[in-house]
Every structure is written in structure tokens, then in C-alpha cells.
Design a protein around this motif. Structure first.
Motif, PDB file in Angstrom:
ATOM      1  N   VAL A   1       0.850  -1.186   0.000  1.00 38.30           N
ATOM      2  CA  VAL A   1       0.000   0.000   0.000  1.00 38.30           C
ATOM      3  C   VAL A   1       0.888   1.240   0.000  1.00 38.30           C
ATOM      4  N   GLN A   2       0.649   2.111  -0.949  1.00 40.27           N
ATOM      5  CA  GLN A   2       1.375   3.380  -0.981  1.00 40.27           C
ATOM      6  C   GLN A   2       0.431   4.498  -0.584  1.00 40.27           C
ATOM      7  N   LEU A   3       0.957   5.447   0.155  1.00 39.12           N
ATOM      8  CA  LEU A   3       0.157   6.550   0.654  1.00 39.12           C
ATOM      9  C   LEU A   3       0.736   7.875   0.178  1.00 39.12           C
ATOM     10  N   GLN A   4      -0.138   8.758  -0.239  1.00 37.32           N
ATOM     11  CA  GLN A   4       0.283  10.077  -0.715  1.00 37.32           C
ATOM     12  C   GLN A   4      -0.455  11.135   0.089  1.00 37.32           C
ATOM     13  N   ALA A   5       0.292  11.852   0.922  1.00 40.76           N
ATOM     14  CA  ALA A   5      -0.301  12.911   1.738  1.00 40.76           C
ATOM     15  C   ALA A   5      -0.141  14.257   1.048  1.00 40.76           C
ATOM     16  N   SER A   6      -1.115  15.122   1.254  1.00 39.76           N
ATOM     17  CA  SER A   6      -1.071  16.464   0.668  1.00 39.76           C
ATOM     18  C   SER A   6      -1.868  17.419   1.539  1.00 39.76           C
ATOM     19  N   GLY A   7      -1.761  18.693   1.237  1.00 38.92           N
ATOM     20  CA  GLY A   7      -2.556  19.699   1.930  1.00 38.92           C
ATOM     21  C   GLY A   7      -1.798  20.524   2.941  1.00 38.92           C
ATOM     22  N   GLY A   8      -0.550  20.198   3.182  1.00 42.21           N
ATOM     23  CA  GLY A   8       0.236  20.987   4.114  1.00 42.21           C
ATOM     24  C   GLY A   8       0.571  22.354   3.547  1.00 42.21           C
ATOM     25  N   GLY A   9       1.137  23.189   4.391  1.00 39.83           N
ATOM     26  CA  GLY A   9       1.512  24.518   3.941  1.00 39.83           C
ATOM     27  C   GLY A   9       1.796  25.429   5.109  1.00 39.83           C
ATOM     28  N   LEU A  10       1.876  26.722   4.795  1.00 36.59           N
ATOM     29  CA  LEU A  10       2.137  27.753   5.795  1.00 36.59           C
ATOM     30  C   LEU A  10       0.832  28.473   6.111  1.00 36.59           C
ATOM     31  N   CYS A  21      -4.979  12.231   2.415  1.00 39.79           N
ATOM     32  CA  CYS A  21      -4.065  11.113   2.212  1.00 39.79           C
ATOM     33  C   CYS A  21      -4.789  10.062   1.386  1.00 39.79           C
ATOM     34  N   ALA A  22      -4.237   9.741   0.234  1.00 36.43           N
ATOM     35  CA  ALA A  22      -4.837   8.759  -0.655  1.00 36.43           C
ATOM     36  C   ALA A  22      -4.014   7.486  -0.631  1.00 36.43           C
ATOM     37  N   ALA A  23      -4.689   6.372  -0.459  1.00 40.55           N
ATOM     38  CA  ALA A  23      -4.027   5.068  -0.464  1.00 40.55           C
ATOM     39  C   ALA A  23      -4.129   4.451  -1.844  1.00 40.55           C
ATOM     40  N   SER A  24      -3.120   3.680  -2.198  1.00 40.36           N
ATOM     41  CA  SER A  24      -3.066   3.121  -3.551  1.00 40.36           C
ATOM     42  C   SER A  24      -3.955   1.916  -3.735  1.00 40.36           C
ATOM     43  N   ASN A  73     -13.958   5.685   2.161  1.00 41.79           N
ATOM     44  CA  ASN A  73     -13.453   4.397   1.678  1.00 41.79           C
ATOM     45  C   ASN A  73     -13.655   4.226   0.169  1.00 41.79           C
ATOM     46  N   ALA A  74     -14.621   4.907  -0.376  1.00 37.56           N
ATOM     47  CA  ALA A  74     -14.822   4.837  -1.824  1.00 37.56           C
ATOM     48  C   ALA A  74     -13.634   5.446  -2.571  1.00 37.56           C
ATOM     49  N   LYS A  75     -12.950   6.372  -1.910  1.00 35.13           N
ATOM     50  CA  LYS A  75     -11.787   7.029  -2.511  1.00 35.13           C
ATOM     51  C   LYS A  75     -10.484   6.541  -1.890  1.00 35.13           C
ATOM     52  N   ASN A  76     -10.564   5.578  -0.989  1.00 37.07           N
ATOM     53  CA  ASN A  76      -9.365   5.084  -0.288  1.00 37.07           C
ATOM     54  C   ASN A  76      -8.601   6.244   0.342  1.00 37.07           C
ATOM     55  N   ALA A  77      -9.308   7.129   0.991  1.00 37.28           N
ATOM     56  CA  ALA A  77      -8.681   8.352   1.485  1.00 37.28           C
ATOM     57  C   ALA A  77      -9.021   8.609   2.948  1.00 37.28           C
TER      58      ALA A  77
END
Length: 123
Positions: A1-10, A21-24, A73-77
Motif C-alpha cells: 500500500v502506498q500513501l500520498q499525503a497532501s494539503g500541508g503549507g504555511l 491522504c490517498a491510499a493506492s 473508503n470509496a476514494k481510499n482516502a
């Protein structure tokens, strides 16, 4: 399972951010998921967790009432809505998939980890 996190910032203190976070693989939809964070010079610490159905959540005391974890769960997120941010929340945030179906705060229960997304809160 690969995970891709996003949305961080200042963001300024008092502001909000929403991490994603989206799971593969759909496998993650049968597992508990969580968010951890690591500030410079500190150990990685638990932030929030959610069970496989999204019906049970648990938070670290430091974020309770300000952060909300959810999943689709439909988006694995999995998501982390962060409100009323303070400089103490500055860290790299990691999403993870647990080996358990339940919500768990134990770092050793997590098998798969994302690469992390930086959150910086200015005062």
C-alpha cells in the motif's frame, strides 16, 4: 500500500488546513488509519486515528476539539481537518495504515506510512 499525503503549507496562528491522504489500494478501506506528526528534534507522535468504517475516532489530547479525522473508503482516502492552529502544531504530518481494523494510537500497529506533508504555523 502506498500513501500520498497532501494539503500541508504555511498558515497563520488561528488558521485552518485540511490534510488529505490517498491510499493506492482498496485494502486500506478494511484497516484503521491514522495521522502522526514529527516536529524538529522530537519523536514522531500520534495525532488522530479512525477505524475502518469511520465510526470510531480517537485524538491526542493536544489536538482534541481542534482536529477532526475522517475517511472516504470509496476514494481510499483519509483526511485531517485542522482548526485553530498554533505554532506548536508545526511539524511534518504523516498518514498511516494500521494492521488493525480498529482505531489505534499505537505506532507499532501501523504498517504503511506516507511520505509526510509539512505544516508550518506562524505566530
Amino acid at each position: 500500500v502506498q500513501l500520498q499525503a497532501s494539503g500541508g503549507g504555511l498558515v497563520q496562528a488561528g488558521g485552518s488546513l485540511r490534510l488529505s491522504c490517498a491510499a493506492s489500494k482498496r485494502t486500506a478501506s478494511n484497516n484503521g488509519m491514522g495521522w502522526f506528526r514529527q516536529a524538529p528534534g522530537k519523536e514522531r507522535e500520534f495525532v488522530a486515528t479512525i477505524d475502518w468504517r469511520g465510526g470510531s475516532t480517537y485524538y491526542a489530547d493536544s489536538v482534541k476539539g481542534r482536529f477532526t479525522i475522517s475517511r472516504d473508503n470509496a476514494k481510499n482516502a483519509v483526511y485531517l481537518q485542522m482548526n485553530s492552529l498554533s505554532p506548536d502544531d508545526t511539524a511534518v504530518y504523516y498518514c498511516a495504515v494500521s494492521l488493525r481494523s480498529s482505531a489505534t494510537s499505537r505506532r507499532e500497529d501501523y504498517r504503511y506510512w506516507g511520505q509526510g506533508t509539512q505544516v508550518t504555523v506562524s505566530s
